[in-house]
Design a protein around this motif. Structure first.
Motif, short mmCIF file in Angstrom:
data_model
loop_
_atom_site.label_atom_id
_atom_site.label_comp_id
_atom_site.label_asym_id
_atom_site.label_seq_id
_atom_site.Cartn_x
_atom_site.Cartn_y
_atom_site.Cartn_z
N ARG A 118 54.67 -1.78 29.15
CA ARG A 118 56.06 -2.25 28.88
C ARG A 118 55.76 -3.20 27.57
O ARG A 118 54.70 -3.84 27.53
N ILE A 119 56.77 -3.44 26.95
CA ILE A 119 56.77 -4.34 25.88
C ILE A 119 56.56 -5.92 26.32
O ILE A 119 57.32 -6.02 27.18
N VAL A 120 55.63 -6.54 25.77
CA VAL A 120 55.51 -7.93 26.13
C VAL A 120 55.90 -8.72 24.96
O VAL A 120 55.87 -8.32 23.74
N MET A 121 56.38 -9.98 24.95
CA MET A 121 56.42 -11.01 23.63
C MET A 121 55.56 -10.67 22.62
O MET A 121 55.85 -10.85 21.39
N GLY A 122 54.04 -10.54 23.34
CA GLY A 122 53.04 -10.74 22.28
C GLY A 122 53.03 -9.54 21.36
O GLY A 122 52.47 -9.40 20.20
N HIS A 123 53.80 -8.22 21.71
CA HIS A 123 54.03 -7.30 20.64
C HIS A 123 54.73 -7.67 19.49
O HIS A 123 54.41 -6.95 18.26
N GLY A 124 55.25 -8.70 19.57
CA GLY A 124 56.16 -8.97 18.43
C GLY A 124 55.41 -10.15 17.51
O GLY A 124 56.02 -10.64 16.49
N GLY A 125 54.38 -10.69 17.94
CA GLY A 125 53.86 -11.80 17.29
C GLY A 125 53.08 -11.70 15.99
O GLY A 125 52.58 -12.69 15.51
N GLY A 126 52.71 -10.47 15.74
CA GLY A 126 52.17 -10.02 14.41
C GLY A 126 50.74 -10.13 14.58
O GLY A 126 49.74 -9.92 13.68
N GLY A 127 50.37 -10.52 15.51
CA GLY A 127 48.73 -10.36 15.89
C GLY A 127 48.11 -9.11 16.42
O GLY A 127 48.66 -7.74 15.90
N ARG A 128 47.11 -9.07 17.46
CA ARG A 128 46.46 -7.78 17.68
C ARG A 128 47.46 -6.78 18.60
O ARG A 128 47.31 -5.63 18.33
N LEU A 129 48.03 -7.43 19.26
CA LEU A 129 49.21 -6.64 19.84
C LEU A 129 50.16 -5.57 19.14
O LEU A 129 50.37 -4.87 19.36
N LEU A 145 60.00 8.58 7.01
CA LEU A 145 60.27 7.51 7.34
C LEU A 145 59.02 6.75 6.71
O LEU A 145 58.02 6.85 7.42
N VAL A 146 59.31 6.08 5.63
CA VAL A 146 58.19 5.36 4.92
C VAL A 146 57.83 3.87 5.20
O VAL A 146 56.77 3.72 4.66
N THR A 147 58.74 3.34 5.77
CA THR A 147 58.64 1.79 5.89
C THR A 147 59.16 1.43 7.17
O THR A 147 60.34 1.87 7.51
N GLY A 148 58.65 0.25 7.81
CA GLY A 148 59.36 -0.10 9.03
C GLY A 148 59.07 -1.53 9.46
O GLY A 148 58.13 -2.23 8.71
N ASP A 149 59.35 -2.02 10.50
CA ASP A 149 59.32 -3.37 11.17
C ASP A 149 59.75 -3.23 12.45
O ASP A 149 60.39 -2.47 13.13
N THR A 150 58.62 -3.93 13.43
CA THR A 150 59.24 -4.09 14.76
C THR A 150 59.19 -5.61 15.18
O THR A 150 58.50 -6.66 14.49
N LYS A 151 60.06 -6.12 15.77
CA LYS A 151 60.24 -7.20 16.31
C LYS A 151 60.82 -7.22 17.94
O LYS A 151 61.29 -6.00 18.24
N VAL A 152 60.36 -8.25 18.71
CA VAL A 152 60.34 -8.36 20.11
C VAL A 152 61.40 -9.38 20.57
O VAL A 152 60.96 -10.66 19.92
N VAL A 153 62.33 -9.26 21.50
CA VAL A 153 63.15 -10.43 21.81
C VAL A 153 62.92 -10.48 23.40
O VAL A 153 62.64 -9.67 24.02
N ASP A 154 63.19 -11.88 23.78
CA ASP A 154 63.15 -12.13 25.12
C ASP A 154 64.08 -11.17 26.08
O ASP A 154 65.00 -10.66 25.53
N ARG A 155 63.46 -10.87 27.38
CA ARG A 155 64.31 -10.25 28.18
C ARG A 155 65.79 -10.80 28.18
O ARG A 155 65.67 -11.95 28.35
N GLY A 156 66.66 -9.86 28.51
CA GLY A 156 68.12 -10.47 28.29
C GLY A 156 68.61 -11.00 27.03
O GLY A 156 69.59 -11.48 26.74
N LEU A 163 60.83 -3.20 27.69
CA LEU A 163 61.07 -1.94 27.64
C LEU A 163 59.92 -0.99 27.64
O LEU A 163 58.63 -1.39 27.16
N PRO A 164 59.76 -0.06 28.60
CA PRO A 164 58.65 0.84 28.87
C PRO A 164 58.23 1.35 27.53
O PRO A 164 58.75 2.05 26.94
N LEU A 165 56.86 1.42 27.63
CA LEU A 165 56.28 1.94 26.28
C LEU A 165 56.48 3.46 26.05
O LEU A 165 56.56 4.05 25.00
N GLU A 166 56.58 4.12 27.31
CA GLU A 166 56.80 5.49 27.47
C GLU A 166 58.27 5.72 26.63
O GLU A 166 58.22 6.75 26.01
N ASP A 167 59.23 5.14 27.00
CA ASP A 167 60.51 5.20 26.50
C ASP A 167 60.41 4.97 24.77
O ASP A 167 60.94 5.91 24.28
#
Lengths: 351, 351
Positions: B20-31, A139-150, A116-120
């Motif tokens: 762009r988002i990379v998997m490391g952005h979801g790892g809970g570490g520095r990214l 917006l007081v609390t949140g969470d981010t997760k990353v999933v693999d491409r596709g 995902l482009p960070l700009e988006d």
């Protein structure tokens, strides 16, 4: 769980015919109902969930709270009149508003797809903040997760919301009475058409923009003025028809609508014809029905029409006095059409 | 937003290196920190969010509430000791517990991928309900969406939670004092190893099960006994090391840990060696650190060890009296190792 109701009449597509999730399970129609009735309700069985309103109403200490959640998977992420960010804020604000709550706080859970482009992302997050400021929520609390491409599609957003209920009304399908009037706050079909046209790369003579907007202020204005609201519902997935069919089933009453009274913009109606959609079933993100006693209609319409989110407000029909669970649409020449839930989905991933 | 802190020392991987988002952005570490600090915090900027605790603490009327959210994208969906359903309930219950709240209500937002076997969905939903019953919370509102095959991974679940804060303590990183003791409620590393072994199809001589469990009851027992807790944090993504590095940075203090005092099961330690992980950074789902004054240690350990979720509780280190932001691990022969945030992720999609 939104909008399911175990009381629907005969169900031509029982869940047992499927052993896997199909797109139709997400369409807000009969398959969505089956899924919720067969799997979620029996498991999570509790009296609050069984109310099946847009938001759960909770008593915490002295306080009556509304609590709701929605995940947003709209495709594409950006469309005329909005994006997944503004949608994720307004959609949840509106679910809180449907219990007459004053929305206060939102959470945001983002599932980001690798690539995902960070700009988006930045555009979407800024849009969430603008929508939150406009709706006067934080917006007081949140969470981010990353999933693999596709394994995702850019970004999916979940928002949950807390609102406070400051009135003594009970706003719920069970409050609907025979003879009640059905008000609609404006023209229908724009959100769905804007998203679908954008997805299909279609352009029309005029740009059709989503009606995505926060509805809490409009509802609070009605409540503050002492309007006796019986029931509210926003007209998202499944559109006006699905919302009213669900309410009629919950209330165990019928409804009769005047097609001529239901505002649909000409360009929206034209686009629906081209794309093969029925505007009655197309999703909106800034529209609601307000069901209330006849005596309150004039005052309510006056308040709605004076509000930016209700300028096109109209009386579109009535709850039937007879025990007939059907929602009937009378057209201009007097022909009657029974509205029924769509089996699957007409518009996948519209919200 | 969980765990980010703008006060971290020099940052070798600024977000600007990525567009762009990379998997490391979801790892809970520095990214992950960079992403939250650079995009979410500036946009959603408000005093509640800036507290950056596991759950937001809200004043609603007379009531102090905790509110939190997490999305769960663990792969595979089922693993020894749990599944995405029990994880989604316990994870959010535990975030509420970290402010000392009594968890009351959860929402559930499910993003289903076309093709998910309904049998799997049913298992997961039943598991959510069992976990909710065990944690004494109710699942009161929910939402389901369906995405096309190849745009999800079976199911992603978001849960948001509301809890009520019934004590007068302020439990937050800002309360941590020099000299405070650091307690851990049991052995670390099991959740991450269970998921990764299951993902890789590895089996070890003994089955390593996730430690996934609700922690609210344990915390409430401590509070009810009058234990003066300064700070709590559960040790999920990024493990013990990341949690303590974040707390030290927030508190602007250092910490010194005794490696020999940190319980790691032998089979977990062996599995970590085989897979190349450091158990200090491996995710847990039933582990917390409790930071409190020295005088409260004996009472707290006694209460923890008498509780099913704290039988292996141990004093593992202390907050340094000197102004040194480092978290230092002293090993058995007295060597000192500085613990630092991982840059990306060691274990993607672990929760």
């Amino acid at each position: 769980m939104k909008n399911p109701d175990p009381t629907f009449p005969s169900c031509p597509t029982p869940i047992s015919r499927y052993d896997r999730i199909v797109m139709g399970h997400g369409g807000g129609g009969r398959l969505t109902h089956n899924l919720i009735d067969d799997i979620f309700i029996p498991a999570f069985n509790n009296s609050i969930l069984r109310q099946l309103t847009d938001s759960a109403v909770l008593q915490v200490g002295e306080q009556r709270l509304a609590f709701t959640t929605d995940s947003y998977v709209v495709h594409p992420l950006f469309f005329p009149g909005g994006d997944i960010g503004s949608l994720a804020v307004n959609g949840t604000v509106n679910d809180l508003a449907m219990s007459g709550a004053r929305p206060l706080y939102l959470s945001a859970g983002c599932i980001l797809e690798e690539g995902l482009p960070l700009e988006d992302l930045k555009k979407i997050v800024d849009s969430m903040q603008r929508a939150a400021a406009a709706a006067k929520v934080q917006l007081v609390t949140g969470d981010t997760k990353v999933v693999d491409r596709g394994r995702g599609d850019g970004i999916y957003i979940n928002t949950a919301g807390i609102g406070v209920i400051e009135h003594d009304l009970k706003i719920a399908p069970s409050q609907i009475q025979p003879g009640d009037a059905i008000l609609l706050n404006g023209d229908i079909g724009r959100h769905g058409v804007a998203v679908m046209a954008s997805r299909a790369g279609l352009s029309f003579e005029t740009t059709i923009e989503s009606d995505c907007a926060p509805l809490a202020d409009l509802v609070l204005k009605l409540i503050d003025a002492g309007v006796e609201i019986h029931c509210l519902r926003d007209l998202t997935r499944g559109g006006l028809a699905t919302a009213l069919i669900e309410l009629a089933a919950s209330a165990q009453l019928g409804m009769e609508l005047q097609e001529a009274a239901i505002p649909v913009r000409e360009d929206v109606s034209g686009a629906c014809e081209i794309m093969g959609f029925d505007p009655l079933y197309v999703a909106n993100e800034g529209r609601l029905v307000c069901i209330l006693p006849d005596a309150a209609v004039d005052q309510a319409l006056k308040i709605m029409r004076a509000h930016p989110q209700g300028q096109g407000a109209a009386l579109i029909g009535r709850v039937s006095a007879v025990e007939n669970l059907r929602v009937i649409l009378k057209n201009r020449i007097g022909t009657r059409r029974i509205l029924d839930l769509l089996s699957g989905e007409q518009l996948p991933r519209i919200c």
